[in-house]
Design a protein around this motif. Structure first.
Motif, PDB file in Angstrom:
ATOM      1  N   MET A  11       0.833  -1.189   0.000  1.00 54.58           N
ATOM      2  CA  MET A  11       0.000   0.000   0.000  1.00 54.58           C
ATOM      3  C   MET A  11       0.877   1.251   0.000  1.00 54.58           C
ATOM      4  O   MET A  11       1.884   1.298   0.677  1.00 54.58           O
ATOM      5  N   GLN A  12       0.433   2.230  -0.723  1.00 55.78           N
ATOM      6  CA  GLN A  12       1.157   3.487  -0.794  1.00 55.78           C
ATOM      7  C   GLN A  12       0.646   4.435   0.283  1.00 55.78           C
ATOM      8  O   GLN A  12      -0.534   4.718   0.356  1.00 55.78           O
ATOM      9  N   ALA A  13       1.541   4.896   1.125  1.00 55.39           N
ATOM     10  CA  ALA A  13       1.167   5.840   2.179  1.00 55.39           C
ATOM     11  C   ALA A  13       1.804   7.191   1.923  1.00 55.39           C
ATOM     12  O   ALA A  13       1.900   8.007   2.812  1.00 55.39           O
ATOM     13  N   ASP A  14       2.223   7.421   0.696  1.00 54.31           N
ATOM     14  CA  ASP A  14       2.904   8.646   0.325  1.00 54.31           C
ATOM     15  C   ASP A  14       1.935   9.552  -0.429  1.00 54.31           C
ATOM     16  O   ASP A  14       1.304   9.131  -1.393  1.00 54.31           O
ATOM     17  N   LEU A  15       1.832  10.792   0.000  1.00 51.12           N
ATOM     18  CA  LEU A  15       0.927  11.747  -0.645  1.00 51.12           C
ATOM     19  C   LEU A  15       1.586  12.515  -1.784  1.00 51.12           C
ATOM     20  O   LEU A  15       0.935  13.338  -2.417  1.00 51.12           O
ATOM     21  N   SER A  16       2.854  12.248  -2.068  1.00 46.84           N
ATOM     22  CA  SER A  16       3.561  13.054  -3.062  1.00 46.84           C
ATOM     23  C   SER A  16       2.934  13.021  -4.455  1.00 46.84           C
ATOM     24  O   SER A  16       2.918  14.064  -5.120  1.00 46.84           O
ATOM     25  N   PRO A  17       2.377  11.901  -4.949  1.00 42.76           N
ATOM     26  CA  PRO A  17       1.736  11.970  -6.269  1.00 42.76           C
ATOM     27  C   PRO A  17       0.523  12.900  -6.295  1.00 42.76           C
ATOM     28  O   PRO A  17       0.314  13.642  -7.257  1.00 42.76           O
ATOM     29  N   VAL A  18      -0.264  12.890  -5.232  1.00 40.38           N
ATOM     30  CA  VAL A  18      -1.431  13.765  -5.147  1.00 40.38           C
ATOM     31  C   VAL A  18      -0.996  15.225  -5.014  1.00 40.38           C
ATOM     32  O   VAL A  18      -1.563  16.117  -5.669  1.00 40.38           O
ATOM     33  N   ILE A  19       0.000  15.470  -4.197  1.00 42.14           N
ATOM     34  CA  ILE A  19       0.495  16.836  -4.017  1.00 42.14           C
ATOM     35  C   ILE A  19       1.050  17.368  -5.336  1.00 42.14           C
ATOM     36  O   ILE A  19       0.724  18.489  -5.750  1.00 42.14           O
ATOM     37  N   ALA A  20       1.867  16.582  -6.012  1.00 45.93           N
ATOM     38  CA  ALA A  20       2.462  17.033  -7.276  1.00 45.93           C
ATOM     39  C   ALA A  20       1.397  17.286  -8.342  1.00 45.93           C
ATOM     40  O   ALA A  20       1.416  18.320  -9.021  1.00 45.93           O
ATOM     41  N   ALA A  21       0.473  16.357  -8.500  1.00 49.94           N
ATOM     42  CA  ALA A  21      -0.555  16.500  -9.540  1.00 49.94           C
ATOM     43  C   ALA A  21      -1.501  17.662  -9.250  1.00 49.94           C
ATOM     44  O   ALA A  21      -1.858  18.425 -10.156  1.00 49.94           O
ATOM     45  N   THR A  22      -1.900  17.811  -7.999  1.00 47.56           N
ATOM     46  CA  THR A  22      -2.837  18.870  -7.645  1.00 47.56           C
ATOM     47  C   THR A  22      -2.171  20.238  -7.766  1.00 47.56           C
ATOM     48  O   THR A  22      -2.786  21.193  -8.256  1.00 47.56           O
ATOM     49  N   ALA A  23      -0.910  20.343  -7.353  1.00 47.10           N
ATOM     50  CA  ALA A  23      -0.181  21.605  -7.529  1.00 47.10           C
ATOM     51  C   ALA A  23      -0.011  21.914  -9.014  1.00 47.10           C
ATOM     52  O   ALA A  23      -0.156  23.071  -9.436  1.00 47.10           O
ATOM     53  N   GLN A  24       0.267  20.901  -9.808  1.00 54.46           N
ATOM     54  CA  GLN A  24       0.400  21.114 -11.248  1.00 54.46           C
ATOM     55  C   GLN A  24      -0.922  21.585 -11.847  1.00 54.46           C
ATOM     56  O   GLN A  24      -0.945  22.481 -12.687  1.00 54.46           O
ATOM     57  N   TRP A  25      -2.022  20.989 -11.411  1.00 55.38           N
ATOM     58  CA  TRP A  25      -3.320  21.425 -11.927  1.00 55.38           C
ATOM     59  C   TRP A  25      -3.559  22.903 -11.593  1.00 55.38           C
ATOM     60  O   TRP A  25      -3.982  23.679 -12.444  1.00 55.38           O
ATOM     61  N   LEU A  26      -3.275  23.283 -10.347  1.00 51.19           N
ATOM     62  CA  LEU A  26      -3.479  24.681  -9.943  1.00 51.19           C
ATOM     63  C   LEU A  26      -2.620  25.640 -10.764  1.00 51.19           C
ATOM     64  O   LEU A  26      -3.105  26.687 -11.199  1.00 51.19           O
TER      65      LEU A  26
END
Length: 176
Positions: free
Chosen positions: A1-16
């Protein structure tokens, strides 16, 4: 299981930063990205406060950018000519983007959010970690004029503003 938020943080910041791009050249783009990433990091850590929450996100997925694109009138198809355009957009978290928009447009709320992190497991929530979010200078404000514009971000911020307020302890003094 992935417990790292870095993909969500990177993608969401990129979207913004794609939806509300920097005003200026490369330095402005970098300053805008830092501010977006700090706001998204705070929002993600508040939304997913434990490793278990982050692991569940890894299993269920964050939902993607489709509704955000629709709300802002962004044309996701214009970016789909890139090979990996669709892949990163699936990691955008709508609630995290909404909360980050709230933090970028409301300094008091940003201070309360960073203060709330001090009680979580992700960070000490020290102001230095989020200086560009909490106390942007003139260069930061100029670079992220669109990203910090309350009227422009209102459709995104309004999506989940009340949930963010519910997540924060009442009456916290903002960190300055």
């Amino acid at each position: 299981m992935q417990a790292d938020l870095s993909p969500v943080i990177a993608a969401t910041a990129q979207w913004l930063t794609r939806a509300y791009p920097a005003s200026g050249g490369a330095l402005a783009s970098a300053l805008c990205e830092v501010q977006a990433r700090q706001a998204v990091t705070v929002a993600a850590w508040l939304r997913y406060p434990t490793r278990t929450d982050a692991a569940l996100l890894g299993l269920a997925g964050p939902g993607g950018s489709a509704r955000l694109d629709w709300v802002t009138g962004a044309d996701a198809a214009a970016h789909d000519d890139e090979d990996d355009a669709h892949a990163w957009r699936t990691w955008v978290d709508e609630v995290v983007a909404s909360w980050a928009a709230c933090l970028l447009t409301d300094p008091e709320l940003a201070g309360r959010a960073v203060a709330a992190l001090a009680e979580g497991s992700h960070s000490t929530g020290t102001p230095a970690e989020f200086r560009r979010l909490l106390t942007p200078d003139d260069g930061d404000r100029s670079a992220a004029a669109l990203l910090r514009h309350p009227d422009l971000l209102a459709p995104v911020a309004g999506l989940h503003h009340s949930q963010l307020l519910d997540r924060l302890p009442p009456g916290r003094t903002p960190i300055a």
